[in-house]
Write a protein that holds these residues in place. Structure first.
Motif, PDB file in Angstrom:
ATOM      1  N   PRO A  89      48.171  61.642  67.378  1.00 43.33           N
ATOM      2  CA  PRO A  89      47.236  61.111  68.370  1.00 43.33           C
ATOM      3  C   PRO A  89      47.608  61.631  69.753  1.00 43.33           C
ATOM      4  CG  PRO A  89      48.797  59.418  67.701  1.00 43.33           C
ATOM      5  CD  PRO A  89      49.063  60.610  66.835  1.00 43.33           C
ATOM      6  N   GLU A  90      46.655  62.265  70.449  1.00 42.57           N
ATOM      7  CA  GLU A  90      46.983  62.834  71.763  1.00 42.57           C
ATOM      8  C   GLU A  90      47.322  61.729  72.753  1.00 42.57           C
ATOM      9  OE1 GLU A  90      44.058  65.555  73.273  1.00 42.57           O
ATOM     10  OE2 GLU A  90      45.252  66.001  75.057  1.00 42.57           O
ATOM     11  N   ASN A  91      46.670  60.580  72.661  1.00 40.10           N
ATOM     12  CA  ASN A  91      46.922  59.482  73.612  1.00 40.10           C
ATOM     13  C   ASN A  91      46.995  58.083  73.006  1.00 40.10           C
ATOM     14  OD1 ASN A  91      47.004  60.695  76.410  1.00 40.10           O
ATOM     15  ND2 ASN A  91      45.064  61.564  75.710  1.00 40.10           N
ATOM     16  N   ASN A  95      60.656  60.479  74.373  1.00 36.71           N
ATOM     17  CA  ASN A  95      59.950  61.666  74.858  1.00 36.71           C
ATOM     18  C   ASN A  95      60.428  62.037  76.257  1.00 36.71           C
ATOM     19  OD1 ASN A  95      57.895  63.596  74.324  1.00 36.71           O
ATOM     20  ND2 ASN A  95      56.477  62.498  75.675  1.00 36.71           N
ATOM     21  N   GLU A  96      60.833  63.298  76.420  1.00 37.07           N
ATOM     22  CA  GLU A  96      61.072  63.864  77.759  1.00 37.07           C
ATOM     23  C   GLU A  96      62.149  63.111  78.536  1.00 37.07           C
ATOM     24  OE1 GLU A  96      57.072  64.068  79.395  1.00 37.07           O
ATOM     25  OE2 GLU A  96      56.399  65.386  77.786  1.00 37.07           O
ATOM     26  N   VAL A  97      63.322  62.922  77.914  1.00 35.32           N
ATOM     27  CA  VAL A  97      64.367  62.120  78.563  1.00 35.32           C
ATOM     28  C   VAL A  97      65.251  62.917  79.524  1.00 35.32           C
ATOM     29  CG1 VAL A  97      64.420  60.466  76.658  1.00 35.32           C
ATOM     30  CG2 VAL A  97      66.084  62.353  76.691  1.00 35.32           C
ATOM     31  N   VAL A 104      49.805  72.146  67.107  1.00 34.45           N
ATOM     32  CA  VAL A 104      49.180  72.617  68.352  1.00 34.45           C
ATOM     33  C   VAL A 104      48.641  71.404  69.107  1.00 34.45           C
ATOM     34  CG1 VAL A 104      48.678  74.905  67.439  1.00 34.45           C
ATOM     35  CG2 VAL A 104      46.955  73.103  67.177  1.00 34.45           C
ATOM     36  N   TRP A 105      48.708  71.485  70.460  1.00 25.13           N
ATOM     37  CA  TRP A 105      48.311  70.318  71.271  1.00 25.13           C
ATOM     38  C   TRP A 105      46.817  70.431  71.602  1.00 25.13           C
ATOM     39  CZ3 TRP A 105      50.650  66.106  70.780  1.00 25.13           C
ATOM     40  CH2 TRP A 105      50.451  65.036  71.659  1.00 25.13           C
ATOM     41  N   GLY A 106      46.041  70.133  70.545  1.00 25.99           N
ATOM     42  CA  GLY A 106      44.606  70.416  70.586  1.00 25.99           C
ATOM     43  C   GLY A 106      44.396  71.811  70.044  1.00 25.99           C
ATOM     44  N   SER A 163      40.907  70.718  75.603  1.00 25.40           N
ATOM     45  CA  SER A 163      42.307  70.860  76.002  1.00 25.40           C
ATOM     46  C   SER A 163      42.597  70.157  77.333  1.00 25.40           C
ATOM     47  CB  SER A 163      42.651  72.342  76.106  1.00 25.40           C
ATOM     48  OG  SER A 163      43.886  72.535  76.750  1.00 25.40           O
ATOM     49  N   TRP A 164      43.801  69.549  77.441  1.00 24.33           N
ATOM     50  CA  TRP A 164      44.241  68.865  78.662  1.00 24.33           C
ATOM     51  C   TRP A 164      44.538  69.853  79.787  1.00 24.33           C
ATOM     52  CZ3 TRP A 164      49.297  69.488  80.758  1.00 24.33           C
ATOM     53  CH2 TRP A 164      50.096  70.394  80.047  1.00 24.33           C
ATOM     54  N   VAL A 165      44.721  71.152  79.462  1.00 15.72           N
ATOM     55  CA  VAL A 165      45.274  72.101  80.432  1.00 15.72           C
ATOM     56  C   VAL A 165      44.437  72.260  81.710  1.00 15.72           C
ATOM     57  CG1 VAL A 165      45.877  74.539  80.802  1.00 15.72           C
ATOM     58  CG2 VAL A 165      46.706  73.320  78.770  1.00 15.72           C
TER      59      VAL A 165
HETATM   60  O1  G3I Z   1      41.454  56.683  79.139  1.00 15.17           O
HETATM   61  C1  G3I Z   1      41.118  56.990  80.484  1.00 15.17           C
HETATM   62  C2  G3I Z   1      39.663  56.801  80.733  1.00 15.17           C
HETATM   63  O2  G3I Z   1      39.341  55.459  80.549  1.00 15.17           O
HETATM   64  C3  G3I Z   1      39.341  57.274  82.153  1.00 15.17           C
HETATM   65  O3  G3I Z   1      37.979  57.198  82.384  1.00 15.17           O
HETATM   66  C4  G3I Z   1      39.806  58.697  82.371  1.00 15.17           C
HETATM   67  C5  G3I Z   1      39.575  59.188  83.780  1.00 15.17           C
HETATM   68  O4  G3I Z   1      40.588  60.073  84.191  1.00 15.17           O
HETATM   69  O5  G3I Z   1      41.177  58.772  82.104  1.00 15.17           O
HETATM   70  C6  G3I Z   1      41.506  58.426  80.766  1.00 15.17           C
HETATM   71  O6  G3I Z   1      42.877  58.550  80.593  1.00 15.17           O
HETATM   72  C7  G3I Z   1      43.364  59.880  80.531  1.00 15.17           C
HETATM   73  C8  G3I Z   1      44.039  60.074  79.183  1.00 15.17           C
HETATM   74  O7  G3I Z   1      44.629  61.353  79.154  1.00 15.17           O
HETATM   75  C9  G3I Z   1      43.067  59.940  78.021  1.00 15.17           C
HETATM   76  O8  G3I Z   1      42.089  60.938  78.097  1.00 15.17           O
HETATM   77  C10 G3I Z   1      44.344  60.077  81.647  1.00 15.17           C
HETATM   78  O9  G3I Z   1      43.687  60.039  82.899  1.00 15.17           O
HETATM   79  C11 G3I Z   1      45.051  61.395  81.488  1.00 15.17           C
HETATM   80  O10 G3I Z   1      46.098  61.479  82.450  1.00 15.17           O
HETATM   81  C12 G3I Z   1      45.632  61.506  80.107  1.00 15.17           C
HETATM   82  O11 G3I Z   1      46.261  62.769  80.015  1.00 15.17           O
HETATM   83  C13 G3I Z   1      47.105  62.952  78.910  1.00 15.17           C
HETATM   84  C14 G3I Z   1      48.529  63.221  79.394  1.00 15.17           C
HETATM   85  O12 G3I Z   1      49.362  63.462  78.289  1.00 15.17           O
HETATM   86  C15 G3I Z   1      49.083  62.079  80.204  1.00 15.17           C
HETATM   87  O13 G3I Z   1      50.373  62.348  80.619  1.00 15.17           O
HETATM   88  C16 G3I Z   1      46.612  64.147  78.122  1.00 15.17           C
HETATM   89  O14 G3I Z   1      45.339  63.844  77.547  1.00 15.17           O
HETATM   90  C17 G3I Z   1      47.609  64.504  77.015  1.00 15.17           C
HETATM   91  O15 G3I Z   1      47.247  65.731  76.444  1.00 15.17           O
HETATM   92  C18 G3I Z   1      49.001  64.641  77.605  1.00 15.17           C
HETATM   93  O16 G3I Z   1      49.901  64.904  76.562  1.00 15.17           O
HETATM   94  C19 G3I Z   1      51.248  65.113  76.914  1.00 15.17           C
HETATM   95  C20 G3I Z   1      52.104  64.555  75.793  1.00 15.17           C
HETATM   96  O17 G3I Z   1      51.794  63.209  75.540  1.00 15.17           O
HETATM   97  C21 G3I Z   1      53.592  64.714  76.085  1.00 15.17           C
HETATM   98  N1  G3I Z   1      53.912  66.096  76.389  1.00 15.17           N
HETATM   99  C22 G3I Z   1      53.093  66.729  77.435  1.00 15.17           C
HETATM  100  C23 G3I Z   1      51.611  66.602  77.091  1.00 15.17           C
HETATM  101  C24 G3I Z   1      50.753  67.329  78.110  1.00 15.17           C
HETATM  102  O18 G3I Z   1      50.859  66.739  79.377  1.00 15.17           O
END
Ligand code: G3I
Length: 318
Positions: free
Chosen positions: A43-45, A129-131, A275-277, A283-285
């Motif tokens: 799960p990504e989140n 994670n990430e300590v 893969v992260w997506g 993608s979060w990038v």
């Molecule tokens: O759920 C809310 C939503 O309600 C809101 O409308 C929206 C507006 O910005 O935000 C949503 O939350 C976002 C969440 O992802 C779900 O989509 C957060 O803002 C956003 O910051 C969050 O980003 C995630 C990030 O971790 C947070 O640190 C990324 O999707 C996710 O890919 C990323 O994953 C991390 C790993 O867990 C750990 N390693 C690094 C990796 C990349 O940063």
């Protein structure tokens, strides 16, 4: 049956992806590709603390339960992500609201509740994670400040008590190569195992960018963890580039995906490559690095890129 899942069969390494639950519900071609191409899902989140306990004492397991159900239907293993982190904690969880002793009790309860809820259904947990910082010192977090360095060992002990069958991992970025940060993990894992702490694996996230170069010593690095007797995994691989993409960058990216997978396939106990997506569509990038993107093996139309072919061919050669 020609996808990544089929190519990975028999290699001892599972192929996985992070899953965006909103996309899984709304985008049928996305869901079909998750089922077809991957042995494991992360799960990504939706298993992060802010997501599962947005209000103290009120749990929101629904989205993560949906993923568990999807995985079960498709014969996939689930990587749980993540139990102890400095980021994406609920807003109620602050040092102003609780004493150190209360924070310790809250962390313990969080781990028992979450690992307990998913007991028997999680293949591997990213427990901590990430300590570490880049220089190999422990990251200054709410947990380090309140509990001291022993919070890491405690987290693994609690997780193991809550689900003795799950493999328990440390996980971080910028540890694919040999550096003060990966050295710190090497030493920590050695010391935890000497003390009998149930740490079973080391996860290298693998968030790379072609503009920074590829980790030429990744095989040497994975090998030293393998030699410690722990499992290893690539847990969040994506390789971004400065946009616009061109064929040279896309080729360099494909080499990077292949380089990490080859290192994984060449050691005894590298159990998964995630893969992260898998598609640039979600993608979060680009959200975090505005000039960058194109970091995954499928484009925004869910068409495979050269990185996909390289992953497939690398598995087929193993
Ligand atoms: O759920 C809310 C939503 O309600 C809101 O409308 C929206 C507006 O910005 O935000 C949503 O939350 C976002 C969440 O992802 C779900 O989509 C957060 O803002 C956003 O910051 C969050 O980003 C995630 C990030 O971790 C947070 O640190 C990324 O999707 C996710 O890919 C990323 O994953 C991390 C790993 O867990 C750990 N390693 C690094 C990796 C990349 O940063």
């Amino acid at each position: 049956d020609t996808g990544l899942r089929a190519a990975a069969r028999g290699t001892g390494t599972k192929i996985g992806t992070a899953v965006d639950m909103a996309a899984l519900a709304a985008d049928a071609p996305y869901a079909a590709a998750v089922a077809r191409e991957f042995d494991t899902v992360t799960p990504e989140n939706v298993m992060k603390w802010e997501s599962v306990e947005p209000t103290q004492g009120t749990y929101n397991w629904g989205p993560a339960d949906d993923l568990i159900r999807f995985a079960r239907k498709n014969g996939q293993a689930v990587r749980g992500h993540t139990l102890v982190w400095h980021s994406q904690n609920p807003s109620w969880l602050t040092e102003a609201n609780f004493t150190p002793a209360q924070l310790k009790a809250l962390l313990r309860k969080h781990i028992f509740d979450e690992v307990g809820h998913f007991k028997g259904r999680i293949w591997a947990w990213d427990v901590a994670n990430e300590v570490f910082n880049e220089d190999g010192t422990l990251r200054d977090t709410i947990w380090l400040r309140a509990l001291g360095p022993s919070y890491i060992a405690d987290a693994f002990r609690w997780a193991h008590q809550a689900d003795p069958s799950a493999w328990l991992f440390l996980n971080d970025y910028n540890v694919d190569w040999i550096s003060p940060k990966s050295d710190a993990y090497y030493n920590l894992i050695k010391s935890l195992r000497r003390q009998g702490v149930p740490v079973h694996g080391f996860g290298m996230q693998g968030h790379l960018g072609i503009q920074y170069g590829l980790p030429g010593d990744v095989l040497e690095n994975v090998r030293r963890f393998d030699a410690l007797g722990v499992k290893t995994a690539f847990t969040e691989v994506d390789i971004r580039m400065i946009l616009p993409a061109d064929s040279t960058k896309v080729q360099a990216q494909a080499e990077g995906f292949g380089l990490l997978l080859r290192a994984c396939l060449l050691v005894r106990n590298c159990v998964s490559y995630t893969v992260w997506g898998f598609t640039d569509k979600y993608s979060w990038v680009p959200g975090v690095f505005p000039e960058e993107g194109s970091a995954t093996p499928f484009d925004e139309q869910l068409q495979p890129k050269p990185a996909y072919d390289t992953l497939r061919e690398t598995f087929l050669l193993a």
